[in-house]
Design an enzyme around this catalytic site. Sequence first.
Site, PDB file in Angstrom:
ATOM      1  N   LEU A  21       0.896  -1.142   0.034  1.00 24.46           N
ATOM      2  CA  LEU A  21      -0.150   0.105   0.005  1.00 24.46           C
ATOM      3  C   LEU A  21       1.005   1.218  -0.053  1.00 24.46           C
ATOM      4  CD1 LEU A  21      -2.988  -0.628   2.710  1.00 24.46           C
ATOM      5  CD2 LEU A  21      -3.281  -0.122   0.107  1.00 24.46           C
ATOM      6  N   ASP A  22       0.521   2.241  -0.757  1.00 25.47           N
ATOM      7  CA  ASP A  22       1.434   3.351  -0.885  1.00 25.47           C
ATOM      8  C   ASP A  22       0.927   4.392   0.291  1.00 25.47           C
ATOM      9  OD1 ASP A  22       2.178   2.872  -3.573  1.00 25.47           O
ATOM     10  OD2 ASP A  22       0.326   3.812  -4.210  1.00 25.47           O
ATOM     11  N   PRO A  23       2.269   5.111   0.512  1.00 26.60           N
ATOM     12  CA  PRO A  23       1.879   5.844   1.809  1.00 26.60           C
ATOM     13  C   PRO A  23       0.646   6.863   2.024  1.00 26.60           C
ATOM     14  CG  PRO A  23       4.065   6.183   1.088  1.00 26.60           C
ATOM     15  CD  PRO A  23       3.325   5.136   0.249  1.00 26.60           C
TER      16      PRO A  23
END
Length: 299
Positions: free
Chosen positions: A48-50
């Site tokens: 998951l991206d930031p």
Amino acid sequence: MTEPRPPRVPAPSGLVVVDKPAGLTSHDVVARVRRALGTRKVGHAGTLDPLATGVLVVGVERATRLLGHLMLTEKAYDATARFGVATTTDDAEGEVLTTADAAALASVTPERIRAALEDHRGDLDQVPTAVSAIKVDGKRAYQRVRDGEQVELAARRVTVHELEVTDVRGLEADFSLRCSSGTYVRAIARDAGASLGVGGHLTALRRTAVGPYDLGLARTVEEVAQDPRGSVLPIAEAARRAFTSHDLTPAQAADVRVGRRLDDLALSGLTALFDPDGEFLALYEPRGEAGARPVAVFV
């Protein structure tokens, strides 16, 4: 005289379903789980991206070997797209590439926004976002973009099983979807914006489920830190949730413990096998027309 240290209790094998907050990378979450449980043997399934929040499945000890099999499962998301601006990353963290003029934006109605997003149901040939983790000649695409390189990725076949637009507010739209692994939600916002002729990007993304693991099972990083062992879904329960399960006879269980083929077991697909006491032993798959063979043994 120094008191002897109590023996170290190994971390339990299982999954920690984390509700990742915005601002942390998946690696940050793994590092926190490692510290909380006192083990290096921790990994995650599906980055998951930031920017994104929500379900991140983390494997601990023996359950890290489950993660590769969970990578292929379906995922569900809630997302928000904004139209009129395209960015280098297809989300709000990228640099602006184009901004639509007033005349173009005037033609973008709520009905057109709904239709543009809903057009992304079914089987799609989707070009991943340029800042994906896909490797290009051994180097991650996002690293090539950060190094100033132009990245062109080939389209990949993905499936969006369900997509519902839940709200449209001016040039913003909220939508929920259930999709195959490998689907880029940012690319849906980008492509919907392109079809509207004004560009688009994602401003919010929340993963609500990875296969059978959803937000109802998830713990915040603070909850994991406060009760690390209580946050672990035992490996047997995790396997029963994710795979078809089969309980073995004592003789079969003895064979499975050493990874033997089972000529007397008919399976319809990848199956989690358990001994008579409920211990998770292995993942097996059908072997030709009869019998079953090991994919991974966990004891």
